[in-house]
Design an enzyme around this catalytic site. Structure first.
Site, mmCIF file in Angstrom:
data_model
loop_
_atom_site.group_PDB
_atom_site.id
_atom_site.type_symbol
_atom_site.label_atom_id
_atom_site.label_comp_id
_atom_site.label_asym_id
_atom_site.label_seq_id
_atom_site.Cartn_x
_atom_site.Cartn_y
_atom_site.Cartn_z
ATOM 1 N N LYS A 294 30.831 60.878 60.444
ATOM 2 C CA LYS A 294 29.854 60.001 59.770
ATOM 3 C C LYS A 294 29.508 58.797 60.656
ATOM 4 O O LYS A 294 28.336 58.454 60.803
ATOM 5 C CB LYS A 294 30.425 59.490 58.425
ATOM 6 C CG LYS A 294 30.784 60.595 57.449
ATOM 7 C CD LYS A 294 31.241 60.043 56.101
ATOM 8 C CE LYS A 294 32.525 59.252 56.146
ATOM 9 N NZ LYS A 294 33.722 60.033 56.488
ATOM 10 N N ARG B 90 44.907 61.005 53.384
ATOM 11 C CA ARG B 90 43.462 60.719 53.283
ATOM 12 C C ARG B 90 42.670 61.996 52.989
ATOM 13 O O ARG B 90 41.682 61.957 52.257
ATOM 14 C CB ARG B 90 42.960 60.063 54.583
ATOM 15 C CG ARG B 90 43.378 58.594 54.677
ATOM 16 C CD ARG B 90 43.220 58.071 56.083
ATOM 17 N NE ARG B 90 41.842 57.920 56.487
ATOM 18 C CZ ARG B 90 41.433 57.948 57.752
ATOM 19 N NH1 ARG B 90 42.294 58.126 58.728
ATOM 20 N NH2 ARG B 90 40.165 57.794 58.038
ATOM 21 N N ARG C 71 41.578 60.717 67.892
ATOM 22 C CA ARG C 71 40.573 59.648 67.844
ATOM 23 C C ARG C 71 41.214 58.294 68.174
ATOM 24 O O ARG C 71 42.332 58.006 67.775
ATOM 25 C CB ARG C 71 39.968 59.586 66.431
ATOM 26 C CG ARG C 71 38.908 58.526 66.280
ATOM 27 C CD ARG C 71 37.982 58.829 65.146
ATOM 28 N NE ARG C 71 38.488 58.384 63.861
ATOM 29 C CZ ARG C 71 37.768 58.437 62.741
ATOM 30 N NH1 ARG C 71 36.558 58.964 62.753
ATOM 31 N NH2 ARG C 71 38.262 58.019 61.609
ATOM 32 N N ARG D 50 44.279 54.047 65.001
ATOM 33 C CA ARG D 50 44.310 53.261 63.765
ATOM 34 C C ARG D 50 45.620 53.482 63.010
ATOM 35 O O ARG D 50 46.200 54.554 63.077
ATOM 36 C CB ARG D 50 43.135 53.682 62.866
ATOM 37 C CG ARG D 50 41.841 53.037 63.250
ATOM 38 C CD ARG D 50 40.617 53.612 62.577
ATOM 39 N NE ARG D 50 40.774 54.029 61.193
ATOM 40 C CZ ARG D 50 39.777 54.536 60.472
ATOM 41 N NH1 ARG D 50 38.575 54.669 61.003
ATOM 42 N NH2 ARG D 50 39.969 54.917 59.239
ATOM 43 N N ARG E 92 32.631 56.705 47.437
ATOM 44 C CA ARG E 92 33.762 57.595 47.682
ATOM 45 C C ARG E 92 34.361 58.129 46.394
ATOM 46 O O ARG E 92 35.301 58.917 46.441
ATOM 47 C CB ARG E 92 34.827 56.811 48.409
ATOM 48 C CG ARG E 92 35.246 57.507 49.716
ATOM 49 C CD ARG E 92 35.961 56.533 50.523
ATOM 50 N NE ARG E 92 36.752 56.934 51.597
ATOM 51 C CZ ARG E 92 36.554 56.527 52.842
ATOM 52 N NH1 ARG E 92 35.483 55.846 53.158
ATOM 53 N NH2 ARG E 92 37.412 56.822 53.765
HETATM 54 P P1 AMP Z 1 37.131 54.858 56.588
HETATM 55 O O1 AMP Z 1 37.069 54.094 57.861
HETATM 56 O O2 AMP Z 1 35.796 55.051 55.932
HETATM 57 O O3 AMP Z 1 37.893 56.158 56.726
HETATM 58 O O4 AMP Z 1 37.975 53.955 55.554
HETATM 59 C C1 AMP Z 1 39.300 53.552 55.836
HETATM 60 C C2 AMP Z 1 40.004 53.195 54.538
HETATM 61 O O5 AMP Z 1 39.318 52.111 53.885
HETATM 62 C C3 AMP Z 1 40.063 54.301 53.496
HETATM 63 O O6 AMP Z 1 41.131 55.217 53.715
HETATM 64 C C4 AMP Z 1 40.242 53.479 52.212
HETATM 65 O O7 AMP Z 1 41.572 52.981 52.096
HETATM 66 C C5 AMP Z 1 39.338 52.282 52.468
HETATM 67 N N1 AMP Z 1 37.937 52.532 52.010
HETATM 68 C C6 AMP Z 1 36.823 52.606 52.799
HETATM 69 N N2 AMP Z 1 35.732 52.826 52.048
HETATM 70 C C7 AMP Z 1 36.153 52.921 50.772
HETATM 71 C C8 AMP Z 1 35.490 53.160 49.522
HETATM 72 N N3 AMP Z 1 34.155 53.369 49.461
HETATM 73 N N4 AMP Z 1 36.261 53.197 48.405
HETATM 74 C C9 AMP Z 1 37.590 52.982 48.444
HETATM 75 N N5 AMP Z 1 38.287 52.760 49.581
HETATM 76 C C10 AMP Z 1 37.576 52.715 50.745
#
Ligand code: AMP
Length: 213
Positions: free
Chosen positions: A13, A171, A127, A160, A88
């Site tokens: 994404k 996740r 990554r 990360r 999400r």
């Molecule tokens: P990402 O970089 O999008 O994979 O997000 C990293 C982490 O941030 C996720 O595993 C969640 O803990 C939190 N997070 C990001 N976006 C959301 C969302 N829309 N709703 C809830 N938690 C989020």
């Protein structure tokens, strides 16, 4: 363009969003990036989100809607936006629908980036991310020119906290349980584009094709 990018962690994404914003000046809005910046800066928001993020769980819908309610009002959204990692959950998608209706904003469509689980696992474990600017690298296919240092800004390029094997597995489970129902949600709304996202070129092409049709 105004798009939602749906897909598992590691589906691409962020990469697709960066390529599309470079084409038409729309802005990438990544809730993950916003939360990571808040954690790094030690703000109230960061303190509330940190534990859930580290464990690979979602932060609360209320917290996320608070962030997005403000973010979508910022001036740079006028040229269009790509929502990366939001919504999400079904409650977030419902709340977004209400918010956009209130703001008089129409989305083009939601894109589902479909990638097999073994490809996702391989991508996530290899990554690496710049802690300063969020640029994404891959130790196998796209390493930084100088190991551990971002080509773009010189920041540290690291794995990360939530990309340990345990957090990745959590996740992906959270994605299957809470986020994958959004594919049906946007399908029923008649605004879904499904793409095989093994190659980001194919995704960008499919999105441009649908926008032009
Ligand atoms: P990402 O970089 O999008 O994979 O997000 C990293 C982490 O941030 C996720 O595993 C969640 O803990 C939190 N997070 C990001 N976006 C959301 C969302 N829309 N709703 C809830 N938690 C989020």
């Amino acid at each position: 363009m105004r798009l939602i990018l749906l897909g598992a962690p590691g589906a691409g994404k962020g990469t697709v969003a960066k390529r599309l914003t470079a084409i038409d000046g729309s802005v990438q809005i990544s809730t993950g990036d916003i939360l990571r910046a808040a954690v790094k800066a030690g703000t109230e928001l960061g303190k509330k989100a940190e534990a859930a993020m580290k464990a690979g769980e979602l932060v609360s819908d209320d917290l996320i809607m608070g962030i997005m309610g403000e973010r979508l009002l910022e001036a740079d959204c006028k040229n269009g936006f790509l929502l990366d990692g939001f919504p999400r959950t079904i409650p977030q998608a419902e709340a977004l629908k209400g918010l956009l209706a209130k703001l008089g904003i129409e989305l083009d469509f939601a894109v589902n980036l479909d990638v097999p689980r073994d490809v996702i696992l391989d991508r996530l474990t290899t990554r690496r991310t710049c802690v300063e600017c969020g640029a994404i690298y891959n130790v196998k296919s796209n390493p930084p020119k100088v190991e551990g240092k971002c080509d773009a800004c010189g920041g540290a390029v690291v794995q990360r906290d939530d990309e340990t094997e345990e957090a990745i597995s959590k996740r992906l489970d959270v994605f299957n349980a809470q986020t994958s129902p959004l594919v049906d949600f946007y399908g029923k709304e008649g605004m879904l584009l499904n793409v095989n996202a093994t190659s980001s070129d194919a995704v960008v092409e499919a999105i441009q094709g649908k926008l032009a049709s």
